[in-house]
Scaffold this motif. Structure first.
Motif, PDB file in Angstrom:
ATOM      1  N   LEU A  92     -10.793   4.953   5.166  1.00 19.49           N
ATOM      2  CA  LEU A  92     -11.858   3.954   5.082  1.00 19.49           C
ATOM      3  C   LEU A  92     -11.272   2.554   4.917  1.00 19.49           C
ATOM      4  O   LEU A  92     -11.747   1.592   5.528  1.00 19.49           O
ATOM      5  CB  LEU A  92     -12.800   4.285   3.925  1.00 19.49           C
ATOM      6  CG  LEU A  92     -13.991   3.358   3.746  1.00 19.49           C
ATOM      7  CD1 LEU A  92     -14.910   3.432   4.961  1.00 19.49           C
ATOM      8  CD2 LEU A  92     -14.761   3.723   2.489  1.00 19.49           C
ATOM      9  N   GLY A  93     -10.212   2.434   4.128  1.00 19.21           N
ATOM     10  CA  GLY A  93      -9.538   1.151   3.975  1.00 19.21           C
ATOM     11  C   GLY A  93      -8.907   0.673   5.272  1.00 19.21           C
ATOM     12  O   GLY A  93      -8.955  -0.520   5.596  1.00 19.21           O
TER      13      GLY A  93
ATOM     14  N   SER B 279      -9.145  15.703  -0.395  1.00 13.24           N
ATOM     15  CA  SER B 279      -9.657  14.848   0.665  1.00 13.24           C
ATOM     16  C   SER B 279     -10.193  13.499   0.198  1.00 13.24           C
ATOM     17  O   SER B 279     -10.305  12.584   1.008  1.00 13.24           O
ATOM     18  CB  SER B 279     -10.736  15.580   1.462  1.00 13.24           C
ATOM     19  OG  SER B 279     -11.807  15.928   0.622  1.00 13.24           O
ATOM     20  N   ALA B 280     -10.508  13.321  -1.074  1.00  9.20           N
ATOM     21  CA  ALA B 280     -11.117  12.068  -1.531  1.00  9.20           C
ATOM     22  C   ALA B 280     -10.185  10.878  -1.324  1.00  9.20           C
ATOM     23  O   ALA B 280     -10.592   9.849  -0.770  1.00  9.20           O
ATOM     24  CB  ALA B 280     -11.522  12.176  -2.995  1.00  9.20           C
ATOM     25  N   TRP B 281      -8.934  10.992  -1.730  1.00 14.44           N
ATOM     26  CA  TRP B 281      -8.020   9.863  -1.571  1.00 14.44           C
ATOM     27  C   TRP B 281      -7.703   9.632  -0.100  1.00 14.44           C
ATOM     28  O   TRP B 281      -7.518   8.487   0.327  1.00 14.44           O
ATOM     29  CB  TRP B 281      -6.748  10.046  -2.400  1.00 14.44           C
ATOM     30  CG  TRP B 281      -5.777  11.052  -1.860  1.00 14.44           C
ATOM     31  CD1 TRP B 281      -5.704  12.369  -2.177  1.00 14.44           C
ATOM     32  CD2 TRP B 281      -4.732  10.802  -0.913  1.00 14.44           C
ATOM     33  NE1 TRP B 281      -4.685  12.973  -1.485  1.00 14.44           N
ATOM     34  CE2 TRP B 281      -4.062  12.029  -0.700  1.00 14.44           C
ATOM     35  CE3 TRP B 281      -4.296   9.676  -0.223  1.00 14.44           C
ATOM     36  CZ2 TRP B 281      -2.989  12.159   0.172  1.00 14.44           C
ATOM     37  CZ3 TRP B 281      -3.227   9.801   0.645  1.00 14.44           C
ATOM     38  CH2 TRP B 281      -2.573  11.030   0.839  1.00 14.44           C
ATOM     39  N   ARG B 282      -7.656  10.713   0.693  1.00 14.95           N
ATOM     40  CA  ARG B 282      -7.378  10.576   2.128  1.00 14.95           C
ATOM     41  C   ARG B 282      -8.522   9.829   2.821  1.00 14.95           C
ATOM     42  O   ARG B 282      -8.294   8.932   3.625  1.00 14.95           O
ATOM     43  CB  ARG B 282      -7.178  11.947   2.769  1.00 14.95           C
ATOM     44  CG  ARG B 282      -5.936  12.660   2.295  1.00 14.95           C
ATOM     45  CD  ARG B 282      -5.832  14.075   2.885  1.00 14.95           C
ATOM     46  NE  ARG B 282      -4.808  14.840   2.240  1.00 14.95           N
ATOM     47  CZ  ARG B 282      -3.515  14.761   2.536  1.00 14.95           C
ATOM     48  NH1 ARG B 282      -3.103  13.953   3.474  1.00 14.95           N
ATOM     49  NH2 ARG B 282      -2.633  15.498   1.889  1.00 14.95           N
ATOM     50  N   ALA B 283      -9.762  10.199   2.497  1.00 14.67           N
ATOM     51  CA  ALA B 283     -10.919   9.523   3.084  1.00 14.67           C
ATOM     52  C   ALA B 283     -10.964   8.060   2.665  1.00 14.67           C
ATOM     53  O   ALA B 283     -11.267   7.181   3.476  1.00 14.67           O
ATOM     54  CB  ALA B 283     -12.206  10.237   2.667  1.00 14.67           C
ATOM     55  N   THR B 284     -10.622   7.781   1.411  1.00 15.88           N
ATOM     56  CA  THR B 284     -10.594   6.399   0.929  1.00 15.88           C
ATOM     57  C   THR B 284      -9.533   5.595   1.669  1.00 15.88           C
ATOM     58  O   THR B 284      -9.769   4.444   2.054  1.00 15.88           O
ATOM     59  CB  THR B 284     -10.321   6.372  -0.592  1.00 15.88           C
ATOM     60  OG1 THR B 284     -11.318   7.160  -1.248  1.00 15.88           O
ATOM     61  CG2 THR B 284     -10.343   4.962  -1.131  1.00 15.88           C
ATOM     62  N   PHE B 285      -8.371   6.192   1.879  1.00 18.98           N
ATOM     63  CA  PHE B 285      -7.293   5.514   2.602  1.00 18.98           C
ATOM     64  C   PHE B 285      -7.726   5.180   4.029  1.00 18.98           C
ATOM     65  O   PHE B 285      -7.549   4.053   4.498  1.00 18.98           O
ATOM     66  CB  PHE B 285      -6.042   6.404   2.608  1.00 18.98           C
ATOM     67  CG  PHE B 285      -4.787   5.709   3.037  1.00 18.98           C
ATOM     68  CD1 PHE B 285      -3.955   5.128   2.094  1.00 18.98           C
ATOM     69  CD2 PHE B 285      -4.429   5.631   4.372  1.00 18.98           C
ATOM     70  CE1 PHE B 285      -2.792   4.482   2.476  1.00 18.98           C
ATOM     71  CE2 PHE B 285      -3.278   4.981   4.764  1.00 18.98           C
ATOM     72  CZ  PHE B 285      -2.451   4.407   3.809  1.00 18.98           C
TER      73      PHE B 285
ATOM     74  N   SER C 246     -12.000  -0.443   7.357  1.00 20.74           N
ATOM     75  CA  SER C 246     -12.792  -1.554   6.823  1.00 20.74           C
ATOM     76  C   SER C 246     -12.017  -2.869   6.752  1.00 20.74           C
ATOM     77  O   SER C 246     -12.621  -3.934   6.819  1.00 20.74           O
ATOM     78  CB  SER C 246     -13.342  -1.204   5.442  1.00 20.74           C
ATOM     79  OG  SER C 246     -12.290  -1.042   4.515  1.00 20.74           O
TER      80      SER C 246
ATOM     81  N   SER D 179       0.833  -1.211   0.000  1.00 21.19           N
ATOM     82  CA  SER D 179       0.000   0.000   0.000  1.00 21.19           C
ATOM     83  C   SER D 179       0.862   1.254   0.000  1.00 21.19           C
ATOM     84  O   SER D 179       0.521   2.241  -0.656  1.00 21.19           O
ATOM     85  CB  SER D 179      -0.972   0.003   1.186  1.00 21.19           C
ATOM     86  OG  SER D 179      -0.272   0.135   2.406  1.00 21.19           O
TER      87      SER D 179
END
Length: 153
Positions: free
Chosen positions: A57-58, A49-55, A61, A19
């Motif tokens: 969330l990963g 912020s989109a990639w940060r939130a996705t990271f 999750s 990752s």
């Protein structure tokens, strides 16, 4: 020796490394959790912020999916049926420890994931120094908590 725990650690380490490499290769970013979360909360830089939130969330999750499919999180406390134990020093000590970790990541301009995983892989002298400080601080903390304050002995 518990080979399953060792294999789980190995697989987890491989995923952390992959990752970090993926984030650097695709976005040119360091996988430093304190920086990713800190800049997500403060919304700096704008529109990032989109990639940060996705990271994040990963990060959240992954363990939840593992538990949902029966993998569990391991018995980190040492009692049958336990997953995560009670804080040995109480909630107040945990709050102080969390604040100190936050202060340390601010003073050190990063955390173990940014310096210890990504910085050491890039042979960064600054990250080598920071990781050395992290390790010495952890050793001193464990010594003080276990042998001087006698918490969890």
């Amino acid at each position: 020796m518990d080979w399953s725990a060792s294999l789980q650690g190995l697989v987890g380490g491989i995923f952390i490394g992959l990752s970090a490499v993926w984030l650097m290769a695709t976005m040119g970013r360091i996988a430093g959790i304190s920086g990713i979360v800190g800049n997500l909360v403060t919304r700096r830089p704008p529109g990032d912020s989109a990639w940060r939130a996705t990271f994040v969330l990963g990060l959240i999750s992954g363990p939840l999916l593992l538990m949902a499919f029966g993998g569990g999180l391991g018995n980190v406390e040492g009692r049958p049926g336990a997953v995560v134990g009670e804080p040995l020093g109480g909630v107040s000590l945990m709050l102080v420890a969390g604040l100190l970790v936050g202060l340390g990541t601010g003073l050190g301009s990063g955390c173990t994931s940014g310096h210890g995983v990504c910085g050491l892989a890039r042979l960064s002298k600054r990250s080598m120094a920071a990781t050395g400080v992290f390790l010495v601080s952890a050793i001193v903390t464990v010594f003080v908590v276990r042998h001087i304050w006698e918490i969890g002995v």
